[in-house]
Design an enzyme around this catalytic site. Structure first.
Site, PDB file in Angstrom:
ATOM      1  N   PRO A 270      38.561  35.836  49.956  1.00 28.04           N
ATOM      2  CG  PRO A 270      37.305  35.576  48.005  1.00 28.04           C
ATOM      3  CD  PRO A 270      38.391  36.429  48.615  1.00 28.04           C
ATOM      4  CG  ASN A 271      35.733  30.815  49.772  1.00 28.76           C
ATOM      5  OD1 ASN A 271      34.711  30.705  50.443  1.00 28.76           O
ATOM      6  ND2 ASN A 271      35.712  31.155  48.499  1.00 28.76           N
TER       7      ASN A 271
ATOM      8  NE  ARG B 267      38.961  27.111  49.471  1.00 32.27           N
ATOM      9  CZ  ARG B 267      39.457  28.121  48.779  1.00 32.27           C
ATOM     10  NH1 ARG B 267      40.324  28.940  49.342  1.00 32.27           N
ATOM     11  NH2 ARG B 267      39.098  28.316  47.540  1.00 32.27           N
TER      12      ARG B 267
ATOM     13  CE1 TYR C 188      43.909  26.922  47.249  1.00 35.57           C
ATOM     14  CE2 TYR C 188      41.914  25.714  47.861  1.00 35.57           C
ATOM     15  CZ  TYR C 188      42.591  26.559  46.995  1.00 35.57           C
ATOM     16  OH  TYR C 188      41.967  27.030  45.868  1.00 35.57           O
TER      17      TYR C 188
ATOM     18  CG  ASN D  31      45.756  34.174  48.471  1.00 40.39           C
ATOM     19  OD1 ASN D  31      45.137  34.289  47.405  1.00 40.39           O
ATOM     20  ND2 ASN D  31      46.027  32.986  49.010  1.00 40.39           N
TER      21      ASN D  31
ATOM     22  CB  ALA E 187      37.645  33.181  44.015  1.00 43.04           C
TER      23      ALA E 187
ATOM     24  CG  HIS F  24      41.281  33.541  39.271  1.00 47.40           C
ATOM     25  ND1 HIS F  24      42.631  33.532  38.980  1.00 47.40           N
ATOM     26  CD2 HIS F  24      41.133  32.746  40.367  1.00 47.40           C
ATOM     27  CE1 HIS F  24      43.252  32.749  39.868  1.00 47.40           C
ATOM     28  NE2 HIS F  24      42.367  32.267  40.720  1.00 47.40           N
TER      29      HIS F  24
ATOM     30  CG  ASP G 111      40.380  49.542  38.211  1.00 46.43           C
ATOM     31  OD1 ASP G 111      41.335  49.131  37.518  1.00 46.43           O
ATOM     32  OD2 ASP G 111      39.258  49.799  37.730  1.00 46.43           O
TER      33      ASP G 111
ATOM     34  CD  GLU H 120      48.600  37.839  41.886  1.00 48.02           C
ATOM     35  OE1 GLU H 120      49.103  38.685  41.102  1.00 48.02           O
ATOM     36  OE2 GLU H 120      47.801  36.971  41.507  1.00 48.02           O
TER      37      GLU H 120
ATOM     38  CG  HIS I 287      47.899  32.955  44.124  1.00 51.77           C
ATOM     39  ND1 HIS I 287      46.591  33.311  44.341  1.00 51.77           N
ATOM     40  CD2 HIS I 287      48.407  33.867  43.262  1.00 51.77           C
ATOM     41  CE1 HIS I 287      46.317  34.394  43.644  1.00 51.77           C
ATOM     42  NE2 HIS I 287      47.395  34.760  42.978  1.00 51.77           N
ATOM     43  CG  LEU I 288      47.830  29.029  50.357  1.00 50.84           C
ATOM     44  CD1 LEU I 288      46.334  29.126  50.562  1.00 50.84           C
ATOM     45  CD2 LEU I 288      48.486  28.351  51.526  1.00 50.84           C
ATOM     46  CB  SER I 289      47.312  26.211  44.671  1.00 52.89           C
ATOM     47  OG  SER I 289      46.471  27.243  44.187  1.00 52.89           O
TER      48      SER I 289
ATOM     49  NE  ARG J 262      44.058  24.742  42.009  1.00 50.49           N
ATOM     50  CZ  ARG J 262      43.273  25.342  42.908  1.00 50.49           C
ATOM     51  NH1 ARG J 262      43.708  26.432  43.533  1.00 50.49           N
ATOM     52  NH2 ARG J 262      42.083  24.868  43.165  1.00 50.49           N
TER      53      ARG J 262
ATOM     54  NE  ARG K 213      41.226  26.973  40.716  1.00 46.20           N
ATOM     55  CZ  ARG K 213      40.268  27.296  41.600  1.00 46.20           C
ATOM     56  NH1 ARG K 213      40.307  28.460  42.224  1.00 46.20           N
ATOM     57  NH2 ARG K 213      39.296  26.457  41.866  1.00 46.20           N
TER      58      ARG K 213
END
Ligand code: DQA
Length: 142
Positions: free
Chosen positions: A5-6, A13, A18, A69, A72, A75, A82, A93, A95-97, A102, A106
């Site tokens: 999402p996002n 954003r 990011y 990725n 949100a 978390h 599952d 997995e 993540h950009l950040s 953070r 997170r």
């Protein structure tokens, strides 16, 4: 490649967190890198948790590995965790950040225990590193 999402908002954003590369730009770099590695990558983005679960269920029908990725949902989502452990397909997995630098909420990933490994904090390059990681995993284990 599953984007959560996002991430469709990348480019505008929170660029200080990011970066300014758009999702399309990330997908283009992944396609270029996949050509170099002589593999194929398909890139999907979903804002809804269930859509990501469905995509994970379908992944083994056409793909050998997943890069995700979960944004949100990383978390919060036992359902995505599952789904990954349920389909038993190698998953990386990304993540950009750097999620550990953070906010505390997170710092925990529900997904981390069911993936091969996690790449976090390299901006859009996290995706390229993720692709290299899954390809090298598949080439050394198959
Ligand atoms: C993110 C980090 C998450 O905490 C956040 O909710 C995102 C993006 C990242 O790529 O850095 O949406 O997964």
């Amino acid at each position: 490649m599953l984007h959560g999402p996002n991430l469709n908002l990348l480019g505008t954003r929170e660029p200080e967190v990011y970066g300014s590369v758009t999702l399309e730009g990330i997908n283009q770099s992944l396609t270029e890198e996949s050509n170099k590695l002589q593999v194929q990558v398909s890139c999907l983005q979903f804002n809804h948790e269930g859509d990501l679960v469905d995509a994970i269920h379908k992944a083994p029908l056409e793909h050998q590995g997943i890069i995700i990725n979960a944004a949100a949902y990383t978390h919060t989502s036992v359902a995505i965790r599952d789904a990954i452990s349920g389909v038993n397909i190698p998953t990386v997995e990304v993540h950009l950040s750097n999620i550990y630098r953070r906010e505390e909420f997170r710092h925990h990933s529900y997904i981390a225990p069911v993936v091969i490994g996690q790449i976090s904090g390299f901006g859009s390059n996290s995706y390229i590193l993720g692709l290299e990681a899954i390809v090298s995993h598949l080439r050394t284990t198959n």
